[in-house]
Design an enzyme around this catalytic site. Structure first.
Site, PDB file in Angstrom:
ATOM      1  N   ALA A   1       1.836  10.151  -0.583  1.00 32.83           N
ATOM      2  CA  ALA A   1       2.310  11.015  -1.542  1.00 32.83           C
ATOM      3  C   ALA A   1       2.173  12.819  -0.842  1.00 32.83           C
ATOM      4  CB  ALA A   1       0.962  11.428  -3.147  1.00 32.83           C
ATOM      5  N   LYS A   2       1.300  13.013   0.384  1.00 28.06           N
ATOM      6  CA  LYS A   2       0.954  14.181   0.779  1.00 28.06           C
ATOM      7  C   LYS A   2       2.389  13.787   1.518  1.00 28.06           C
ATOM      8  CE  LYS A   2      -1.858  14.121   3.930  1.00 28.06           C
ATOM      9  NZ  LYS A   2      -3.413  14.203   4.784  1.00 28.06           N
TER      10      LYS A   2
ATOM     11  N   HIS B   1      11.377  -4.663   5.155  1.00 32.12           N
ATOM     12  CA  HIS B   1      13.018  -3.162   5.582  1.00 32.12           C
ATOM     13  C   HIS B   1      13.992  -3.988   6.544  1.00 32.12           C
ATOM     14  CE1 HIS B   1      10.603   0.155   4.184  1.00 32.12           C
ATOM     15  NE2 HIS B   1       8.880  -0.156   5.533  1.00 32.12           N
TER      16      HIS B   1
ATOM     17  N   HIS C   1      12.531   2.911   2.020  1.00 35.33           N
ATOM     18  CA  HIS C   1      13.298   4.044   1.700  1.00 35.33           C
ATOM     19  C   HIS C   1      13.894   4.015   2.844  1.00 35.33           C
ATOM     20  CE1 HIS C   1       9.808   3.445   5.046  1.00 35.33           C
ATOM     21  NE2 HIS C   1      11.424   4.213   5.520  1.00 35.33           N
TER      22      HIS C   1
ATOM     23  N   LYS D   1       4.889  -1.741  16.614  1.00 38.07           N
ATOM     24  CA  LYS D   1       4.271  -0.445  17.444  1.00 38.07           C
ATOM     25  C   LYS D   1       3.629  -0.296  19.030  1.00 38.07           C
ATOM     26  CE  LYS D   1       3.042   0.334  12.775  1.00 38.07           C
ATOM     27  NZ  LYS D   1       3.009   1.774  12.047  1.00 38.07           N
TER      28      LYS D   1
ATOM     29  N   ALA E   1      -2.228  10.186  -5.854  1.00 37.12           N
ATOM     30  CA  ALA E   1      -1.539  11.449  -5.537  1.00 37.12           C
ATOM     31  C   ALA E   1      -2.377  12.130  -4.290  1.00 37.12           C
ATOM     32  CB  ALA E   1      -1.467  11.974  -6.953  1.00 37.12           C
TER      33      ALA E   1
ATOM     34  N   GLY F   1      -3.440  10.582  -1.826  1.00 32.77           N
ATOM     35  CA  GLY F   1      -3.486   9.559  -0.558  1.00 32.77           C
ATOM     36  C   GLY F   1      -2.374  10.477   0.891  1.00 32.77           C
TER      37      GLY F   1
END
Length: 494
Positions: A19-20, A240, A178, A326, A14, A16
């Site tokens: 979560a943030k 993904h 996601h 990236k 929570a 990390g």
């Protein structure tokens, strides 16, 4: 829609970054939208050495929502949300503080609320957290959300599945991606199966190739420890892009319920041909080995482009090209379906190849909020039958109210509370993907350098997709640009 039953939601990790940035702001947006249960409590958890108290966790949550949320943490909704927050430290050898916090949360709700555990922790911690839930009574009447990566190869994926299945049966496991919670990805099902102009042509007879393209402009962003052990293929392609491929390539399910939908996706993954190393380009951007936390001789790829084939009746012979990396020139999330070209002898034969290639495509931008474009050739005004590219575009942002739209994590956390597994991947699907990946993982091609801000290693990337070319649409979807070379005029001008 039906609201979930009363829940105690436990966030492992929570404090990390995930979560943030996503989970705490997402939960607050669900509360503001009136989509959380009538009764809910949110219990944060982390190892004891990182654990704040209740008040510190509430302040941490306030700051996270203020920085990354879509609405300010204020007013009656925030007050109610803040009151729901508590914290319980958890170590595998000492889960007592977490047990006490969960029991207190349940007692405050009364009745028999359900439990939802979200494992926003490093993969190395999955097994110990799962075993702790099994060794206590916390796993009872509960569901678990597992974050990627789901293993690093076939053997580790099977071991992870066995560990989770020892405590939770498959109906209570929610492996979250996601990407699959995006409205624009979910809309692919409607685009394919609800439209008579597209459904009949969604096959090898009409589609020449498919591209799924997710370049990123970001570098490591301080995540070297995670990325060094993962790389672009495991981080993005397996987790993904191949999941999106499953939706693009699946057969029509008998309904949109979880089992038939996931059955059809699993069939696609089972039909994947083994990935040939010769059909893969692995790159590493210049300067990666100087990043803090990166080994000076690192062989981790920051870029992967590859050709995949789905060996079934619908897609035999149609190449699927996947690309992500990236520090590239632009961040996009795009699916391009190239259509077979009809004979063009009746039109002027001197149409430049660049112009001709911009027609005969269906393009789906699945970045939020996303759009869909049909790209075709039309006659230019004038006395001659000269062709020019044209585009018709549907944009979500201009067509539907976005006020109550949910981001990927928000939609999927809500679905997990409701027990709807439709948009979550299944253990057999994961294992099929790793099975197809085995030749590549066993014999990866050598890394090729590329410049930050380019489109990857040239000329290998262009040769991989020949005779086709890589395409990325303009951000507004009005035109399709051909990005054949990293140093091309088109790439430099965008």
């Amino acid at each position: 829609m039906t609201r979930p039953d009363d829940h105690v939601i436990v966030l492992f990790g929570a404090t990390g970054d995930l979560a943030k940035r996503k989970l705490l702001p997402g939960l607050f947006h669900l509360a503001r939208a009136g989509l959380l249960p009538d009764g809910y409590r949110i219990v944060g958890s982390a190892p004891a050495q990182y654990a704040p108290n209740d008040d510190a966790f509430r302040k941490h949550t306030h700051d996270a929502i203020a920085a990354f949320g879509r609405s300010e943490p204020s007013g009656p909704v925030w007050q109610s949300f803040e009151d729901s927050l508590s914290f319980g430290a958890a170590d595998p050898q000492d889960p007592a503080p977490l047990l006490a916090a969960v029991r207190a949360a349940e007692d405050s709700l009364g009745g028999q609320p359900r439990r939802l555990f979200h494992l926003a922790v490093p993969p190395s911690a999955f097994a110990s957290v799962i075993r702790m839930l099994g060794d206590t009574d916390l796993a009872e009447n509960s569901k678990v959300i597992v974050e990627k990566p789901f293993g690093s190869d076939l053997a580790s994926a099977r071991a992870l599945n066995e560990t989770i299945h020892a405590v939770f049966d498959e109906s209570r496991i929610f492996r979250i991606d996601h990407f699959l919670g995006k409205e624009s990805v979910d809309n692919i099902l409607a685009l394919r199966f609800a439209n008579g102009m597209l459904e009949p042509i969604w096959n090898r007879d009409h589609i020449s190739h498919v591209q799924i393209d997710v370049p990123e402009t970001l570098g490591l962003e301080g995540r070297a420890h995670f990325y060094e052990g993962t790389g672009a293929f495991r981080d993005m392609i397996v987790t993904h892009l191949i999941q999106v491929l499953g939706i693009v390539a699946m057969e029509p399910p008998v309904s949109l319920a979880a089992q038939p939908l996931r059955d059809e996706k699993a069939k696609v993954f089972e039909a994947l041909r083994p990935i040939e190393p010769g059909h893969v380009v692995r790159g590493q951007y210049d300067g990666y080995r100087e990043e803090p936390g990166v080994a000076p001789d690192s062989q981790t790829e920051t870029y992967t482009a590859l050709r995949l084939e789905v060996d079934n009746w619908r897609w035999a012979g149609v190449p699927f090209y996947l690309r992500s990396g990236k520090n590239l020139a632009q961040h996009r999330e795009v699916i391009t379906l190239g259509l077979h070209e009809p004979p063009l002898r009746m039109f002027r034969a001197d149409l430049p190849r660049r112009e001709k290639d911009r027609g005969n495509k269906i393009v789906i931008d699945f970045g939020d909020p996303g759009w869909i474009a049909a790209c075709f050739l039309a006659k230019e005004p004038g006395p001659t039958a000269r062709l020019a590219p044209a585009t018709m575009t549907f944009r979500y942002a201009e067509s539907f109210c976005q006020k109550h739209g949910l981001e990927g994590y928000e939609r999927l956390i809500l679905d997990a509370m409701l027990g709807d597994q439709s948009l979550f991947t299944r253990s057999d699907g994961i294992e099929h993907i790793w099975e197809a990946s085995a030749p590549l993982l066993g014999n990866p091609p050598p890394l090729q350098p590329y410049a930050p801000g380019s489109w990857g290693p040239e000329p290998a990337v262009t040769e991989l997709i020949a005779p086709h070319q890589w395409y990325l649409p303009d951000a507004d979807g009005d035109a399709i640009e051909v990005l054949a070379e990293a140093g091309s005029e088109s790439a430099q001008g965008r």
